[in-house]
Write a protein that holds these residues in place. Structure first.
Motif, PDB file in Angstrom:
ATOM      1  N   ARG A  41       0.827  -1.213   0.000  1.00  0.00           N
ATOM      2  CA  ARG A  41       0.000   0.000   0.000  1.00  0.00           C
ATOM      3  C   ARG A  41       0.858   1.258   0.000  1.00  0.00           C
ATOM      4  O   ARG A  41       0.609   2.193  -0.747  1.00  0.00           O
ATOM      5  N   GLU A  42       1.890   1.221   0.849  1.00  0.00           N
ATOM      6  CA  GLU A  42       2.790   2.376   0.921  1.00  0.00           C
ATOM      7  C   GLU A  42       3.535   2.558  -0.413  1.00  0.00           C
ATOM      8  O   GLU A  42       3.706   3.677  -0.879  1.00  0.00           O
ATOM      9  N   VAL A  43       3.927   1.428  -1.023  1.00  0.00           N
ATOM     10  CA  VAL A  43       4.608   1.519  -2.316  1.00  0.00           C
ATOM     11  C   VAL A  43       3.684   2.192  -3.325  1.00  0.00           C
ATOM     12  O   VAL A  43       4.090   3.096  -4.058  1.00  0.00           O
ATOM     13  N   LEU A  44       2.414   1.772  -3.348  1.00  0.00           N
ATOM     14  CA  LEU A  44       1.465   2.366  -4.296  1.00  0.00           C
ATOM     15  C   LEU A  44       1.268   3.850  -4.034  1.00  0.00           C
ATOM     16  O   LEU A  44       1.243   4.653  -4.967  1.00  0.00           O
ATOM     17  N   VAL A  45       1.141   4.199  -2.755  1.00  0.00           N
ATOM     18  CA  VAL A  45       0.982   5.613  -2.414  1.00  0.00           C
ATOM     19  C   VAL A  45       2.165   6.406  -2.944  1.00  0.00           C
ATOM     20  O   VAL A  45       2.011   7.467  -3.557  1.00  0.00           O
ATOM     21  N   GLN A  46       3.371   5.865  -2.739  1.00  0.00           N
ATOM     22  CA  GLN A  46       4.562   6.592  -3.172  1.00  0.00           C
ATOM     23  C   GLN A  46       4.686   6.627  -4.688  1.00  0.00           C
ATOM     24  O   GLN A  46       5.147   7.614  -5.261  1.00  0.00           O
ATOM     25  N   MET A  47       4.257   5.535  -5.356  1.00  0.00           N
ATOM     26  CA  MET A  47       4.274   5.540  -6.816  1.00  0.00           C
ATOM     27  C   MET A  47       3.341   6.623  -7.338  1.00  0.00           C
ATOM     28  O   MET A  47       3.648   7.327  -8.309  1.00  0.00           O
ATOM     29  N   HIS A  48       2.216   6.750  -6.680  1.00  0.00           N
ATOM     30  CA  HIS A  48       1.241   7.761  -7.045  1.00  0.00           C
ATOM     31  C   HIS A  48       1.864   9.153  -6.933  1.00  0.00           C
ATOM     32  O   HIS A  48       1.665  10.006  -7.807  1.00  0.00           O
ATOM     33  N   VAL A  49       2.642   9.351  -5.855  1.00  0.00           N
ATOM     34  CA  VAL A  49       3.311  10.645  -5.671  1.00  0.00           C
ATOM     35  C   VAL A  49       4.211  10.960  -6.871  1.00  0.00           C
ATOM     36  O   VAL A  49       4.194  12.058  -7.410  1.00  0.00           O
ATOM     37  N   VAL A  50       4.990   9.954  -7.303  1.00  0.00           N
ATOM     38  CA  VAL A  50       5.913  10.192  -8.414  1.00  0.00           C
ATOM     39  C   VAL A  50       5.138  10.463  -9.687  1.00  0.00           C
ATOM     40  O   VAL A  50       5.419  11.407 -10.425  1.00  0.00           O
ATOM     41  N   TRP A 148      11.776   1.882  -4.005  1.00  0.00           N
ATOM     42  CA  TRP A 148      11.274   1.113  -5.145  1.00  0.00           C
ATOM     43  C   TRP A 148      10.263   1.902  -5.960  1.00  0.00           C
ATOM     44  O   TRP A 148      10.179   1.748  -7.184  1.00  0.00           O
ATOM     45  N   ALA A 149       9.495   2.750  -5.305  1.00  0.00           N
ATOM     46  CA  ALA A 149       8.565   3.596  -6.058  1.00  0.00           C
ATOM     47  C   ALA A 149       9.347   4.454  -7.043  1.00  0.00           C
ATOM     48  O   ALA A 149       8.969   4.585  -8.212  1.00  0.00           O
ATOM     49  N   SER A 150      10.458   4.997  -6.572  1.00  0.00           N
ATOM     50  CA  SER A 150      11.266   5.853  -7.444  1.00  0.00           C
ATOM     51  C   SER A 150      11.926   5.038  -8.557  1.00  0.00           C
ATOM     52  O   SER A 150      11.884   5.422  -9.730  1.00  0.00           O
ATOM     53  N   VAL A 151      12.501   3.896  -8.198  1.00  0.00           N
ATOM     54  CA  VAL A 151      13.182   3.075  -9.202  1.00  0.00           C
ATOM     55  C   VAL A 151      12.204   2.598 -10.277  1.00  0.00           C
ATOM     56  O   VAL A 151      12.547   2.505 -11.453  1.00  0.00           O
ATOM     57  N   LEU A 152      10.969   2.317  -9.876  1.00  0.00           N
ATOM     58  CA  LEU A 152       9.993   1.846 -10.865  1.00  0.00           C
ATOM     59  C   LEU A 152       9.375   2.984 -11.665  1.00  0.00           C
ATOM     60  O   LEU A 152       9.148   2.862 -12.863  1.00  0.00           O
ATOM     61  N   MET A 153       9.086   4.082 -10.993  1.00  0.00           N
ATOM     62  CA  MET A 153       8.293   5.102 -11.663  1.00  0.00           C
ATOM     63  C   MET A 153       9.101   6.123 -12.439  1.00  0.00           C
ATOM     64  O   MET A 153       8.605   6.671 -13.418  1.00  0.00           O
ATOM     65  N   ILE A 154      10.341   6.369 -12.059  1.00  0.00           N
ATOM     66  CA  ILE A 154      11.141   7.329 -12.844  1.00  0.00           C
ATOM     67  C   ILE A 154      11.281   6.841 -14.293  1.00  0.00           C
ATOM     68  O   ILE A 154      11.094   7.635 -15.227  1.00  0.00           O
ATOM     69  N   PRO A 155      11.555   5.542 -14.530  1.00  0.00           N
ATOM     70  CA  PRO A 155      11.577   5.073 -15.926  1.00  0.00           C
ATOM     71  C   PRO A 155      10.230   5.229 -16.633  1.00  0.00           C
ATOM     72  O   PRO A 155      10.194   5.582 -17.802  1.00  0.00           O
ATOM     73  N   VAL A 156       9.147   4.966 -15.913  1.00  0.00           N
ATOM     74  CA  VAL A 156       7.828   5.118 -16.532  1.00  0.00           C
ATOM     75  C   VAL A 156       7.616   6.568 -16.949  1.00  0.00           C
ATOM     76  O   VAL A 156       7.195   6.865 -18.078  1.00  0.00           O
ATOM     77  N   VAL A 157       7.945   7.466 -16.036  1.00  0.00           N
ATOM     78  CA  VAL A 157       7.825   8.891 -16.341  1.00  0.00           C
ATOM     79  C   VAL A 157       8.705   9.243 -17.543  1.00  0.00           C
ATOM     80  O   VAL A 157       8.305   9.995 -18.433  1.00  0.00           O
ATOM     81  N   THR A 158       9.908   8.633 -17.574  1.00  0.00           N
ATOM     82  CA  THR A 158      10.842   8.945 -18.661  1.00  0.00           C
ATOM     83  C   THR A 158      10.296   8.503 -20.018  1.00  0.00           C
ATOM     84  O   THR A 158      10.367   9.237 -20.993  1.00  0.00           O
TER      85      THR A 158
END
Ligand SMILES: Nc1ncnc2c1ncn2[C@@H]1O[C@H](COP(=O)(O)OP(=O)(O)O)[C@@H](O)[C@H]1O
Ligand SMILES: [Mg+2]
Lengths: 262, 270
Positions: A41-50, A148-158
């Motif tokens: 849940r926390e991972v998802l919340v943080q992914m959402h932030v990114v 992990w939110a950052s490692v996963l989502m920065i590429p998605v954003v990119t």
């Protein structure tokens, strides 16, 4: 003069010791990673932030990056290079370099500052101590999901930014630079290699890690009060940006001179 | 004119064999932050089941002393045993197990400001008890009721007053029914009536659950009400320990000055 060298020496020592502590934090994060499902849940919340929070920033940045690249490319190519190479120039610059690096600098700074300020405030208001006392590991509960939110989502954003930037370049080229849509799209496919996108992605995965680590590390090591939070946020963003640029250089060598160079 | 005070030597707070002592032993602990020496080779014993009140002026290192007991701070020198185990030698996992026996009320409450009050109180159960969410919520509400916060459970910490935060933090500290509770200024910032209700709660926890409590406070009325034993911290050392009656009747000049709130005396005014 001696003072000057002593000062530099101190910076180097501080830098190395921080790098050492940063590595320890990274190891702790990996050690806690098996608990990621429990913390989903926390991972998802943080992914959402990114992801969601940075969309306006990503779109505006990317459109203009694409547009500027197009204008500059047209200027540099002048009559020397045929316009059918415009598409490939834009897409390669964006995929390999501008997309990953600019997103790491722009979205990355935003995220890094958020992590450092949030965790730094928790540190100075003793919330991290409270967590420790409750036998809840802040690395598992706070650092690991953010990392992990950052490692996963920065590429998605990119990836998203790459697409928007190419679209921006296309729009500007077609609308203001007298280049026909067909020529541009044909150019895009010219010399296209999967390794361009893959290389850019690998870069942004590493950048995602650097950004998160810098924010979390500086947040966890905040001292003092509001000023301390300000200071560690600043340090986190500076360290993140510098490390991204330095890492970019080494990644360029490793990826495009060794791995993808057959 | 300079007055000479006759200050007795610090009390003997040592045991021959700390590993056989059932409470907490603090032996020769020193701590400094940069150039500032906060604790200097101080000793203190906390017996199992007692309520020990630590008094001392602000900035003397009372909070620092409390944090050493649960290894939130590591001493520069000296050792600490909890139930015969030296805490500086514990592995992280042992330390975590040890900490589950403790409740800690922070001076500044230290509520997690991203969670509502109920979640703050229930978090430890969520992590360690394996109970259902409903049961956790019931227990959290029960603890909140004990501190007189019945209808604030869905508020965020930022929506509470200072005294309410303190009480919510107290509820959080007792939710796992700890064997030891460390209170850092539990009644500071509370109105006198709420403050006295907290005193009653501290006494009740000790009587009913046999909790060992260490309370840091400047509130002398509260100290005299709840204490079994008192200790005074001054200039980095425990300079006096004694029962409530011993404190009332002592002629130790530092203790007298403190409990009388006198600006003249061996402690100085500033
Ligand atoms: N983390 C820290 N870093 C630097 N100095 C500290 C820290 N914690 C406490 N101190 C210093 O230690 C002294 C004692 O603080 P504290 O234990 O909070 O006093 P009190 O007896 O009022 O609880 C103070 O002078 C404070 O400045
Ligand atoms: Mg204090």
């Amino acid at each position: 003069m001696e003072r000057f060298f002593a000062k530099i020496g101190n910076y180097v020592i501080a830098g190395l010791s921080n790098a050492g502590h940063g590595t320890m934090l990274l190891r702790a994060i990996f050690r806690e990673t098996p608990h990621i499902w429990k913390m989903r849940r926390e991972v998802l919340v943080q992914m959402h932030v990114v992801l969601i929070g940075s969309m306006p920033l990503v779109i505006v940045t990317s459109v203009f990056v694409g547009a500027v690249t197009a204008v500059q490319a047209v200027y540099q190519m002048q009559a020397l290079v045929p316009m059918k190479f415009l598409g490939v120039m834009i897409s390669k610059t964006v995929f390999i370099e501008l997309g990953p690096v600019l997103m790491a600098l722009v979205v990355g700074s935003r995220l890094c500052a958020f992590y450092a300020a949030e965790l730094g405030t928790m540190k100075v208001t003793e919330q991290l101590d409270a967590m420790n006392i409750m036998a809840i590991d802040p690395v598992r509960y706070l650092a690991m999901p953010r990392f992990w939110a950052s490692v996963l989502m920065i590429p998605v954003v990119t990836i998203f930014a790459d697409a928007v930037a190419v679209f921006g370049g296309y729009t500007i080229s077609v609308m203001t630079l007298d280049i026909s849509s067909g020529v541009f799209i044909e150019g895009l496919q010219l010399f296209y290699k999967h390794s361009d996108i893959l290389g850019g992605l690998i870069k942004s995965v590493v950048f995602g890690g650097i950004i998160a680590l810098s924010g979390i590390f500086n947040g966890f090591h905040t001292q003092g009060g509001a000023e301390g939070v300000g200071h560690s946020t600043m340090t986190a963003v500076v360290a993140s940006c510098l490390s991204v640029l330095v890492a970019d250089y080494f990644l360029a060598i490793i990826l495009f001179q060794i791995i993808f160079q057959k | 004119m300079k007055v000479e005070y006759n200050i007795p030597p610090p009390p003997d707070q040592k045991v021959a064999d700390p590993t056989a002592f059932s409470g907490i032993v603090i032996e020769g602990v020193s701590k400094s932050f940069g150039p500032k020496q906060v604790l200097t080779e101080t000793d203190l014993l906390i017996n199992k089941g007692e309520t020990l009140v630590v008094i001392g002026r602000s900035g003397e290192g009372k909070s620092v002393l409390l944090k050493h007991i649960v290894r939130l701070l590591e001493p520069d020198a000296g050792r600490i045993w909890v139930e015969g185990e030296e805490i500086s030698e514990m592995e992280m996992s042992e330390l975590m197990e040890m900490r589950k026996k403790f409740g800690f009320l922070f001076q500044g409450a230290a509520l997690f400001d991203s969670m509502n009050v109920c979640k703050n109180v229930g978090l430890m159960l969520e992590e360690h008890s394996g109970w259902s969410m409903d049961k956790i919520k019931d227990r959290a509400c029960e603890c909140l009721a004990l501190v007189g916060l019945t209808d604030s459970d869905d508020k965020l910490p930022s929506e509470l007053s200072g005294g309410m935060k303190k009480r919510a933090a107290l509820a959080r500290a007792i939710v796992m029914e700890p064997e030891y509770i460390l209170y850092d200024e539990p009644t500071t910032g509370l109105d006198p009536i709420t403050g006295d209700a907290i005193n009653d709660l501290i006494i009740k926890l000790q009587k009913e659950l046999g909790v060992t409590s260490i309370i840091v406070t400047h509130d002398m009325a509260s100290a005299f009400k709840v204490a079994d034993r008192m200790a005074m911290l001054s200039r980095g050392k425990i300079v006096f320990t004694g029962t409530v009656d011993e404190v009332r009747n002592t002629d130790h000049p530092m203790v007298r000055q403190f409990i009388e709130g006198n600006s003249q005396g061996p402690l100085g005014a500033f």
